[in-house]
Design a protein around this motif. Structure first.
Motif, PDB file in Angstrom:
ATOM      1  N   SER A  21       0.778  -1.152  -0.117  1.00  0.00           N
ATOM      2  CA  SER A  21      -0.052   0.199   0.417  1.00  0.00           C
ATOM      3  C   SER A  21       0.738   1.325  -0.111  1.00  0.00           C
ATOM      4  CB  SER A  21      -1.140   0.328   0.886  1.00  0.00           C
ATOM      5  OG  SER A  21      -0.518  -0.428   2.512  1.00  0.00           O
ATOM      6  N   THR A  22       0.059   2.229  -0.019  1.00  0.00           N
ATOM      7  CA  THR A  22       0.855   3.303  -0.613  1.00  0.00           C
ATOM      8  C   THR A  22       0.925   4.464   1.063  1.00  0.00           C
ATOM      9  OG1 THR A  22      -1.116   4.952  -1.034  1.00  0.00           O
ATOM     10  CG2 THR A  22       0.268   3.732  -3.297  1.00  0.00           C
ATOM     11  N   ALA A  24       0.126   6.819   1.727  1.00  0.00           N
ATOM     12  CA  ALA A  24      -1.736   7.522   2.164  1.00  0.00           C
ATOM     13  C   ALA A  24      -3.074   6.637   2.374  1.00  0.00           C
ATOM     14  CB  ALA A  24      -1.740   7.982   0.608  1.00  0.00           C
ATOM     15  N   GLU A  25      -2.314   5.502   1.436  1.00  0.00           N
ATOM     16  CA  GLU A  25      -3.267   4.183   1.832  1.00  0.00           C
ATOM     17  C   GLU A  25      -3.335   4.371   3.306  1.00  0.00           C
ATOM     18  OE1 GLU A  25      -4.139   2.131  -2.440  1.00  0.00           O
ATOM     19  OE2 GLU A  25      -2.291   1.437  -1.375  1.00  0.00           O
ATOM     20  N   ASP A  54     -10.015   0.726  -3.342  1.00  0.00           N
ATOM     21  CA  ASP A  54      -8.615   0.826  -1.843  1.00  0.00           C
ATOM     22  C   ASP A  54      -8.889   0.511  -1.364  1.00  0.00           C
ATOM     23  OD1 ASP A  54      -6.618   1.394  -4.175  1.00  0.00           O
ATOM     24  OD2 ASP A  54      -7.133   3.847  -3.935  1.00  0.00           O
ATOM     25  N   LEU A  66      -7.878   5.991  -3.934  1.00  0.00           N
ATOM     26  CA  LEU A  66      -6.575   7.174  -3.935  1.00  0.00           C
ATOM     27  C   LEU A  66      -6.141   6.761  -5.145  1.00  0.00           C
ATOM     28  CD1 LEU A  66      -5.450   6.373   0.048  1.00  0.00           C
ATOM     29  CD2 LEU A  66      -7.236   8.363  -0.717  1.00  0.00           C
ATOM     30  N   GLY A  68      -2.828   8.172  -7.242  1.00  0.00           N
ATOM     31  CA  GLY A  68      -1.716   9.258  -6.995  1.00  0.00           C
ATOM     32  C   GLY A  68      -1.482   9.260  -8.986  1.00  0.00           C
ATOM     33  N   GLU A  99      -6.792  12.532  -4.294  1.00  0.00           N
ATOM     34  CA  GLU A  99      -5.651  12.298  -4.159  1.00  0.00           C
ATOM     35  C   GLU A  99      -4.944  11.723  -2.836  1.00  0.00           C
ATOM     36  OE1 GLU A  99      -4.232  16.199  -6.311  1.00  0.00           O
ATOM     37  OE2 GLU A  99      -5.677  15.840  -7.995  1.00  0.00           O
ATOM     38  N   ASN A 100      -4.109  11.159  -3.558  1.00  0.00           N
ATOM     39  CA  ASN A 100      -2.861  11.043  -2.400  1.00  0.00           C
ATOM     40  C   ASN A 100      -2.662  11.915  -1.384  1.00  0.00           C
ATOM     41  OD1 ASN A 100      -3.016   8.003  -2.950  1.00  0.00           O
ATOM     42  ND2 ASN A 100      -0.840   7.777  -4.149  1.00  0.00           N
ATOM     43  N   GLU A 101      -1.917  13.180  -1.954  1.00  0.00           N
ATOM     44  CA  GLU A 101      -1.310  14.433  -1.992  1.00  0.00           C
ATOM     45  C   GLU A 101      -2.706  14.482  -0.899  1.00  0.00           C
ATOM     46  OE1 GLU A 101       0.848  17.058  -0.522  1.00  0.00           O
ATOM     47  OE2 GLU A 101       1.297  15.437  -1.789  1.00  0.00           O
ATOM     48  N   THR A 104      -2.378  12.804   2.720  1.00  0.00           N
ATOM     49  CA  THR A 104      -1.435  12.804   3.436  1.00  0.00           C
ATOM     50  C   THR A 104      -1.580  14.143   4.193  1.00  0.00           C
ATOM     51  OG1 THR A 104       0.013  13.708   1.406  1.00  0.00           O
ATOM     52  CG2 THR A 104       0.518  10.863   2.260  1.00  0.00           C
TER      53      THR A 104
END
Length: 125
Positions: A21-22, A24-25, A54, A66, A68, A99-101, A104
């Motif tokens: 997982s990222t 962010a996830e 996700d 989410l 990227g 978005e991941n950003e 986070t």
């Protein structure tokens, strides 16, 4: 409907996505697992047909995706649109995308959007 949910053929792909997982996830999962949002159960890497969400809340038929940087590509966006169309029309699942950003850097706002969607769409709230 049940036959398109978590098809055993997708099990290894789901497991791989959970294990890789990222950040962010991982961040969002820490905040939504164990019924932390309004007592609702979320699953991680839940498959519907050939797609893997996700996060998924079965009681609300809510998917959370989410994205990227790869989702900035027009071809990927077209695939995302087809995927959401399938999820909505065939499985009756609404998808929230972040978005991941966004996750986070502004986690509280993401949680608030999820809570607002739940408040508007969950009859038990």
């Amino acid at each position: 409907m049940q036959d398109i949910m978590n098809n055993p053929e997708n099990k290894s792909a789901r497991k791989n996505l959970r294990n890789c997982s990222t950040s962010a996830e991982a961040t969002l999962w820490k905040l939504i697992k164990d019924k932390q949002i309004d007592g609702l159960k979320f699953r991680r890497q839940h498959s519907v047909g050939s797609y893997i969400l996700d996060f998924y809340c079965p009681s609300l038929r809510l998917g959370i995706e989410l994205d990227g940087n790869v989702h900035d590509d027009v071809i990927v966006q077209e695939h995302d649109w087809e995927r959401e169309k399938y999820l909505k029309e065939i499985a009756g699942i609404h998808v929230l995308r972040f978005e991941n950003e966004e996750v986070t850097s502004n986690t509280e706002a993401v949680i608030e959007v999820i809570r607002c969607w739940i408040a508007k769409n969950n009859p038990s709230c």
